[in-house]
Motif scaffolding. Sequence first.
Motif, PDB file in Angstrom:
ATOM      1  N   ALA A 179     -10.390   1.659  -1.375  1.00 58.38           N
ATOM      2  CA  ALA A 179     -10.612  -0.308  -2.207  1.00 58.38           C
ATOM      3  C   ALA A 179     -11.219  -0.339  -1.721  1.00 58.38           C
ATOM      4  O   ALA A 179     -12.339  -2.074  -1.483  1.00 58.38           O
ATOM      5  CB  ALA A 179      -9.000   0.119  -2.876  1.00 58.38           C
ATOM      6  N   ILE A 180     -11.140  -0.531  -0.174  1.00 59.59           N
ATOM      7  CA  ILE A 180     -11.478  -1.891   0.663  1.00 59.59           C
ATOM      8  C   ILE A 180     -13.014  -1.582   0.928  1.00 59.59           C
ATOM      9  O   ILE A 180     -14.098  -2.420   0.500  1.00 59.59           O
ATOM     10  CB  ILE A 180     -10.989  -1.758   1.860  1.00 59.59           C
ATOM     11  N   ASN A 181     -13.460   0.099   0.562  1.00 51.93           N
ATOM     12  CA  ASN A 181     -15.359   0.261   1.252  1.00 51.93           C
ATOM     13  C   ASN A 181     -15.913  -0.181  -0.474  1.00 51.93           C
ATOM     14  O   ASN A 181     -16.546  -0.713  -0.182  1.00 51.93           O
ATOM     15  CB  ASN A 181     -15.141   0.952   1.618  1.00 51.93           C
TER      16      ASN A 181
ATOM     17  N   GLU B  15       1.825  -7.812  -8.723  1.00 48.99           N
ATOM     18  CA  GLU B  15       3.048  -6.681  -9.376  1.00 48.99           C
ATOM     19  C   GLU B  15       4.663  -6.417  -8.620  1.00 48.99           C
ATOM     20  O   GLU B  15       5.389  -6.470  -8.545  1.00 48.99           O
ATOM     21  CB  GLU B  15       3.118  -5.654 -10.422  1.00 48.99           C
ATOM     22  N   TYR B  16       3.389  -5.437  -7.051  1.00 44.84           N
ATOM     23  CA  TYR B  16       4.906  -5.058  -5.925  1.00 44.84           C
ATOM     24  C   TYR B  16       4.317  -5.772  -4.941  1.00 44.84           C
ATOM     25  O   TYR B  16       3.165  -5.888  -4.801  1.00 44.84           O
ATOM     26  CB  TYR B  16       4.416  -3.459  -6.029  1.00 44.84           C
ATOM     27  N   GLN B  17       5.421  -6.064  -4.474  1.00 37.13           N
ATOM     28  CA  GLN B  17       5.367  -6.160  -2.964  1.00 37.13           C
ATOM     29  C   GLN B  17       5.215  -5.248  -1.404  1.00 37.13           C
ATOM     30  O   GLN B  17       5.646  -3.563  -2.041  1.00 37.13           O
ATOM     31  CB  GLN B  17       6.848  -7.014  -2.265  1.00 37.13           C
ATOM     32  N   VAL B  18       4.361  -6.014  -0.873  1.00 36.96           N
ATOM     33  CA  VAL B  18       3.960  -4.655   0.284  1.00 36.96           C
ATOM     34  C   VAL B  18       5.580  -4.196   1.486  1.00 36.96           C
ATOM     35  O   VAL B  18       5.495  -4.690   2.335  1.00 36.96           O
ATOM     36  CB  VAL B  18       2.600  -4.902   0.853  1.00 36.96           C
ATOM     37  N   HIS B  19       5.521  -3.613   1.026  1.00 38.23           N
ATOM     38  CA  HIS B  19       6.523  -3.182   2.271  1.00 38.23           C
ATOM     39  C   HIS B  19       5.901  -2.519   3.659  1.00 38.23           C
ATOM     40  O   HIS B  19       6.700  -2.556   4.818  1.00 38.23           O
ATOM     41  CB  HIS B  19       8.366  -2.621   2.134  1.00 38.23           C
ATOM     42  N   LYS B  20       5.637  -1.268   3.739  1.00 38.92           N
ATOM     43  CA  LYS B  20       5.252  -0.546   4.463  1.00 38.92           C
ATOM     44  C   LYS B  20       4.471  -1.598   5.381  1.00 38.92           C
ATOM     45  O   LYS B  20       3.931  -1.642   5.305  1.00 38.92           O
ATOM     46  CB  LYS B  20       4.218   0.983   3.587  1.00 38.92           C
TER      47      LYS B  20
ATOM     48  N   TRP C  32      -3.987  -4.278   3.127  1.00 38.64           N
ATOM     49  CA  TRP C  32      -3.530  -5.049   1.488  1.00 38.64           C
ATOM     50  C   TRP C  32      -3.823  -6.082   2.689  1.00 38.64           C
ATOM     51  O   TRP C  32      -4.665  -7.262   1.635  1.00 38.64           O
ATOM     52  CB  TRP C  32      -1.777  -5.375   1.551  1.00 38.64           C
ATOM     53  N   GLN C  33      -3.675  -6.883   3.470  1.00 37.56           N
ATOM     54  CA  GLN C  33      -4.287  -8.396   3.902  1.00 37.56           C
ATOM     55  C   GLN C  33      -5.875  -8.393   3.493  1.00 37.56           C
ATOM     56  O   GLN C  33      -6.788  -9.057   3.537  1.00 37.56           O
ATOM     57  CB  GLN C  33      -3.575  -8.925   4.691  1.00 37.56           C
ATOM     58  N   ARG C  34      -6.774  -6.941   4.117  1.00 35.27           N
ATOM     59  CA  ARG C  34      -7.667  -7.160   4.523  1.00 35.27           C
ATOM     60  C   ARG C  34      -8.379  -7.318   2.962  1.00 35.27           C
ATOM     61  O   ARG C  34      -9.598  -7.030   2.877  1.00 35.27           O
ATOM     62  CB  ARG C  34      -7.852  -5.737   5.186  1.00 35.27           C
TER      63      ARG C  34
ATOM     64  N   GLN D 176      -1.134   4.183  -8.521  1.00 39.64           N
ATOM     65  CA  GLN D 176      -0.391   3.129  -8.655  1.00 39.64           C
ATOM     66  C   GLN D 176       0.202   1.965  -8.824  1.00 39.64           C
ATOM     67  O   GLN D 176       0.180   0.607  -8.217  1.00 39.64           O
ATOM     68  CB  GLN D 176      -0.157   3.274 -10.276  1.00 39.64           C
ATOM     69  N   LEU D 177       0.596   2.426  -6.605  1.00 43.85           N
ATOM     70  CA  LEU D 177       1.558   1.534  -6.277  1.00 43.85           C
ATOM     71  C   LEU D 177       0.441   0.371  -5.340  1.00 43.85           C
ATOM     72  O   LEU D 177       0.882  -0.568  -5.428  1.00 43.85           O
ATOM     73  CB  LEU D 177       1.516   2.434  -4.814  1.00 43.85           C
ATOM     74  N   ILE D 178      -1.224   1.059  -5.482  1.00 40.26           N
ATOM     75  CA  ILE D 178      -1.794   0.665  -4.804  1.00 40.26           C
ATOM     76  C   ILE D 178      -2.535  -0.739  -5.751  1.00 40.26           C
ATOM     77  O   ILE D 178      -2.523  -1.654  -5.349  1.00 40.26           O
ATOM     78  CB  ILE D 178      -3.081   1.156  -3.961  1.00 40.26           C
ATOM     79  N   ILE D 179      -2.959  -0.490  -6.661  1.00 41.36           N
ATOM     80  CA  ILE D 179      -3.283  -1.114  -7.752  1.00 41.36           C
ATOM     81  C   ILE D 179      -2.142  -2.089  -7.508  1.00 41.36           C
ATOM     82  O   ILE D 179      -2.199  -3.460  -7.669  1.00 41.36           O
ATOM     83  CB  ILE D 179      -3.439  -0.115  -8.961  1.00 41.36           C
ATOM     84  N   ARG D 180      -0.766  -2.228  -8.162  1.00 41.98           N
ATOM     85  CA  ARG D 180      -0.076  -2.936  -7.902  1.00 41.98           C
ATOM     86  C   ARG D 180       0.372  -3.756  -7.789  1.00 41.98           C
ATOM     87  O   ARG D 180       1.023  -4.929  -7.270  1.00 41.98           O
ATOM     88  CB  ARG D 180       1.920  -2.429  -8.829  1.00 41.98           C
TER      89      ARG D 180
END
Length: 128
Positions: free
Chosen positions: A70-72, A101-106, A113-115, A92-96
């Motif tokens: 996604a970043i690239n 829609e979802y928080q990032v826990h890992k 995600w921040q990038r 879907q986890l990444i898209i959400r």
Amino acid sequence: MPRADVVFLASLFEEEATPMITAYFDSSFYPKNQVAGIGVWMIDSKKNKVADLSITLPATSVNEAEYLAAINAMKLATNLKFRRVTFIGDVQLIIRQLTREYQVHKENLKELWQRAVNLKDEFSHMTF
């Protein structure tokens, strides 16, 4: 000083003159080697290919590999000066997470995600 309504209309015409691009991104992950293969394929509104990219990068998980894809895709669109892009991925986890829609826990995904979120500001119109 230009009138606000004229400036607004000018920005609308500029926006419509900017092509809408669709960017497909995907990844594969090889746990034995801790390597991801990522791919990006971009088409215009007439379904003509405008760009593609495939590279191998270090990764530690399937989700990390998908974030790298996604970043690239976002970086390629930015480098090619595409401002209106629809990004399509299959995890879907990444898209959400990117649409909040979802928080990032890992922990290993928070930096990625921040990038990606930081790159969102480069686009005038962006959807997933």
